[in-house]
Scaffold this active site. Structure first.
Site, PDB file in Angstrom:
ATOM      1  N   HIS A 163       0.769   8.914   6.511  1.00 29.54           N
ATOM      2  CA  HIS A 163       1.806   8.061   7.464  1.00 29.54           C
ATOM      3  C   HIS A 163       2.642   9.521   8.111  1.00 29.54           C
ATOM      4  CE1 HIS A 163       0.642   4.708   4.975  1.00 29.54           C
ATOM      5  NE2 HIS A 163       0.410   4.451   5.471  1.00 29.54           N
ATOM      6  N   HIS A 187       1.395   7.160   2.614  1.00 33.27           N
ATOM      7  CA  HIS A 187       1.222   8.426   1.903  1.00 33.27           C
ATOM      8  C   HIS A 187       1.317   9.082   3.029  1.00 33.27           C
ATOM      9  CE1 HIS A 187      -2.189   7.092   4.519  1.00 33.27           C
ATOM     10  NE2 HIS A 187      -2.131   5.802   3.507  1.00 33.27           N
ATOM     11  N   LYS A 235       0.079  -1.183  -0.656  1.00 33.17           N
ATOM     12  CA  LYS A 235      -0.262  -0.289   0.220  1.00 33.17           C
ATOM     13  C   LYS A 235       0.811   1.411   0.084  1.00 33.17           C
ATOM     14  CE  LYS A 235      -4.329  -2.300   2.519  1.00 33.17           C
ATOM     15  NZ  LYS A 235      -4.283  -1.939   3.736  1.00 33.17           N
TER      16      LYS A 235
HETATM   17  N1  ARG Z   1       0.343  -0.973   9.667  1.00 31.92           N
HETATM   18  C1  ARG Z   1      -0.583  -0.224  11.010  1.00 31.92           C
HETATM   19  C2  ARG Z   1      -1.802   0.786  10.631  1.00 31.92           C
HETATM   20  O1  ARG Z   1      -0.709   0.860   8.981  1.00 31.92           O
HETATM   21  C3  ARG Z   1      -0.245   0.341  12.493  1.00 31.92           C
HETATM   22  C4  ARG Z   1       0.568  -0.670  13.125  1.00 31.92           C
HETATM   23  C5  ARG Z   1       0.447  -0.011  14.385  1.00 31.92           C
HETATM   24  N2  ARG Z   1       0.769  -0.827  15.547  1.00 31.92           N
HETATM   25  C6  ARG Z   1       0.539  -1.779  15.612  1.00 31.92           C
HETATM   26  N3  ARG Z   1       1.999  -2.825  16.912  1.00 31.92           N
HETATM   27  N4  ARG Z   1      -0.533  -2.390  16.141  1.00 31.92           N
HETATM   28  O2  ARG Z   1      -3.048   0.908  10.767  1.00 31.92           O
END
Ligand code: ARG
Length: 569
Positions: A132, A129, A126
């Protein structure tokens, strides 16, 4: 360095019977402006102890205090206002500057403590963007802040590299994908597939089922599924690393969600053995009613694992391997419920580290024409934003070269330092929680209280030090610094560590952003009002020492935000 606050606590602890040092410490305030002193102590609560009216108590106490560290102690509206002795303060700050040099303000309060920071955590296949940027930049700044205060940190990029969406992508690739097109432009092509499969699966239950099937196959380590997934991961990371390099943000671990997949059976077994699982519509859940939370799904009805379960495994892994004092998750507020559930589940499991789980949330970034949504393919790529900012600075530098008929050294590097610094600075200028709308003009405007403004002050001081032949060993006389603008800078320098500690405790890098702007402004005032390179050698060297102190603190402040401080601009 003398800790003036501690001195106040000592004095008051001696004078006041009904309060201990800790309580006094909590009550001490920093007044909104220096006219009210450097510190203030409210006397209201003493009225009960002394059975007198607060103003009288304050008046009496003020009359009794006699300390060389304070030039006066006054009663103002039932506050005891402490005014630091400026000559002692100035002497202390300059002594500290000579001793600590670039390390001015650093502290060891975090010595022996480990902090796990989970941030950025982008999703494979993905876009990286504009949404982030927050987690990435705030997380990186927090890491720097903790390190500055002596903590050890482990920076983890909990990559979103597992889950049902990979079933969808594998299906989509097998059905419509073209290897070459993806290799040429990985993320946009994968995004197209993702958008398409979402559209189709929404209407077609059979396709939905196929997608589920492929995630299950991935969990079962089906060779074909694993191969495609690995490839997605590899080409995505290559793209992301380009952005991380531009940002100069790096991690100690890229253990993403998939890393924990092998630990899931044991985690689920443990939860089951502890009798925490209930069946609900074919899925297995933990009832969290007593926490006022909706049930946590641990195993889905098709037997596949879930984001939360992987986070349980990750938390246990981190606790075991890093022995942390806190596990900080820099993740959007939308996931508040998720982290509440994570804490509750760990507590239910009897894991006493549950309260180390600390969700540092932040508000949403939206676009002017609506919210960001990868599912619908509506995104602004972070890389484009960084490139545009750099382009804009390059244009400004080109124009300057033209005007001055002189080449600028390291122009490209400078354009990146200033352009990307400006983006980070703006991102860290406000509190975390506020939502905001991304706007190109605002992002690329470097007017006013911005990163380039602060960087420019740093560069200006560097050239001033060169011009004045500054040497750290030159003889100075702190008592020569008596101008108001000089004292203001001294005060500001004295506050630096407190600001960093505050930023650390509240997980708010923006305290530092604002501080650097204030310091830069204070410096400019001084610079405009005062001749620094005077004939009197001692006065000149003393003022240059003050400049040197400001330069170091600005550089440290910017560094804590992940921003470079150029020596020439
Ligand atoms: N990849 C997830 C997102 O973009 C965030 C992960 C955050 N860290 C975790 N340990 N859940 O929403």
């Amino acid at each position: 360095m003398i800790n003036f606050r501690e001195e106040i606590i000592k004095i008051l602890d001696e004078k006041i019977d009904g309060l201990d040092a800790k309580e006094i410490d909590k009550m001490i305030e920093v007044p909104p402006n220096y006219e009210l002193g450097d510190f203030a102590f409210p006397v209201f609560s003493l009225a009960k102890i002394y059975r007198k009216n607060p103003a009288m108590i304050a008046e009496e106490l003020a009359g009794q205090i006699d300390s060389k560290y304070f030039e006066k102690v006054e009663n103002k509206n039932a506050y005891l206002n402490f005014y630091i002795n400026k000559s002692i303060l100035t002497e202390e700050i300059l002594k500290e500057t000579v001793n600590k040099k670039e390390d001015f303000g650093k502290s060891e309060i975090g010595k022996g403590k480990n902090i796990v920071l989970d941030y950025s955590s982008t999703n494979i296949a993905k876009p990286f963007h504009i949404g982030h940027i927050r987690s990435t930049v705030i997380g990186d700044s927090l890491k720097r802040i903790f390190n500055f205060l002596g903590y050890k940190t482990v920076a983890v990029n909990h990559l979103g590299d597992y889950g049902t969406q990979f079933g969808m992508l594998i299906y989509a690739y097998k059905t419509w994908g073209n290897k070459e097109e993806i290799e040429n432009d990985p993320i946009p092509e994968l995004l197209k597939l993702y958008v398409k499969v979402n559209e189709v699966a929404e209407k077609d239950a059979e396709v939905k089922e196929e997608c589920r099937y492929w995630f299950k196959e991935l969990e079962n380590k089906n060779e074909e599924a694993v191969k495609i997934w690995k490839w997605f991961r590899e080409i995505s990371l290559k793209e992301f690393n380009r952005v991380y390099d531009m940002l100069d943000i790096h991690f100690d671990s890229y253990n993403g969600e998939s890393f924990y997949s092998d630990m899931l059976p044991d985690v689920i077994k443990e939860i089951r053995d502890k009798n925490l699982l209930e069946e609900s519509q074919g899925a297995e859940i933990i009832n969290l009613e007593k926490y006022d939370l909706p049930p946590a799904i641990i195993v889905k009805s098709d037997g596949t694992s879930i984001y939360l379960t992987r986070d349980i495994a990750a938390a246990k892994y981190r606790e075991e391997n890093y022995k942390p004092d806190q596990i900080i998750y820099v993740v959007a507020t939308q996931q508040s419920l998720h982290f509440k559930q994570l804490r509750a589940v760990l507590k239910e499991m009897g894991e006493d580290f549950w309260d180390k789980i600390n969700h540092v949330a932040f508000g949403m970034v939206s676009l002017e024409d609506g919210t960001l949504s990868t599912r619908r393919g509506k995104v602004v790529y972070l890389e484009d934003v960084l490139n545009k900012a750099t382009d804009k600075v390059r244009e400004i530098l080109d124009a300057r070269e033209e005007e001055q008929g002189q080449k600028i050294e390291n122009k490209e590097e400078l354009a990146q330092t200033v352009g990307i610094g400006a983006i980070k600075f703006q991102e860290l200028f406000n509190g975390r929680i506020k939502d905001y709308t991304f706007n190109w003009d605002k992002t690329l405007s470097f007017e006013g209280e911005t990163g380039p403004y602060v960087q420019y002050v740093h560069a200006r001081i560097c050239s001033l030090l060169k011009k004045g032949d500054f040497d750290i060993n030159n003889e100075i006389d702190p008592s020569l610094l008596t101008e108001e603008s000089e004292i203001n800078i001294i005060r500001s320098l004295y506050n630096f560590t407190d600001v960093v500690v505050d930023a650390c405790e509240k997980y708010e890098p923006y305290f530092i952003t604002r501080y650097t702007v204030e310091l830069a402004k204070n410096f400019n005032k001084f610079y405009n009002q005062t001749q620094i390179l005077v004939d009197d050698e001692k006065l000149k060297n003393t003022r240059l020492m003050l400049c040197y102190a400001v330069k170091n603190v600005i550089a440290s402040g910017l560094n804590l935000l992940g921003i470079k401080a150029p020596e020439k601009m």
